[in-house]
Design a protein around this motif. Structure first.
Motif, mmCIF file in Angstrom:
data_model
loop_
_atom_site.group_PDB
_atom_site.id
_atom_site.type_symbol
_atom_site.label_atom_id
_atom_site.label_comp_id
_atom_site.label_asym_id
_atom_site.label_seq_id
_atom_site.Cartn_x
_atom_site.Cartn_y
_atom_site.Cartn_z
ATOM 1 N N ASN A 35 0.629 -1.318 -0.074
ATOM 2 C CA ASN A 35 0.145 -0.017 -0.118
ATOM 3 C C ASN A 35 0.961 1.371 0.040
ATOM 4 O O ASN A 35 0.576 2.071 -0.798
ATOM 5 C CB ASN A 35 -0.889 -0.059 1.189
ATOM 6 N N ASP A 38 2.281 1.578 -3.488
ATOM 7 C CA ASP A 38 1.215 2.101 -4.462
ATOM 8 C C ASP A 38 1.122 3.424 -4.087
ATOM 9 O O ASP A 38 0.851 4.446 -5.102
ATOM 10 C CB ASP A 38 -0.036 1.350 -4.303
ATOM 11 N N LYS A 39 0.902 4.034 -2.843
ATOM 12 C CA LYS A 39 0.597 5.287 -2.699
ATOM 13 C C LYS A 39 1.655 6.416 -3.039
ATOM 14 O O LYS A 39 1.515 7.247 -3.863
ATOM 15 C CB LYS A 39 0.672 5.674 -1.027
#
Length: 104
Positions: A35, A38-39
């Motif tokens: 995550n 991806d951020k």
């Protein structure tokens, strides 16, 4: 009533499907790490698009300083001043004697 080899065919077909499903690309690593990466990638993409938009706006502003804008002429029609009804009725006077009847 006998089912023949349908059960065996269905079983082998399901095995092949389950094998293909298990060979699918598995996500590796910790979900929190994925995550975060991806951020970071999304933020980089947004920043790049904002920079492109800003550059495009700067280019448009610089180009618009020398641009001549012409306005639409009001009241001048392309039909030489004729009204729309005059244009539509132009050919009807020659056909007025016919009244839509066909000549045989």
């Amino acid at each position: 009533m006998s089912r023949g080899d349908k059960r065996d065919r269905d079983r082998s077909k399901n095995q092949a499907k389950q094998l293909a499903k298990s060979k699918a690309q598995a996500k590796t690593g910790n979900p929190l790490d994925r995550n975060a990466s991806d951020k970071a990638a999304l933020e980089a993409k947004i920043a790049m698009k904002a920079a492109q938009k800003q550059a495009q706006e700067d280019g448009m502003l610089a180009g618009s300083q020398n641009k001549i804008v012409s306005s639409k002429k009001v009241g001048a029609s392309g039909a030489g001043g004729k009204d729309l009804d005059d244009i539509l009725n132009a050919g009807l006077s020659a056909m007025s004697g016919n009244k839509g009847r066909k000549k045989f």
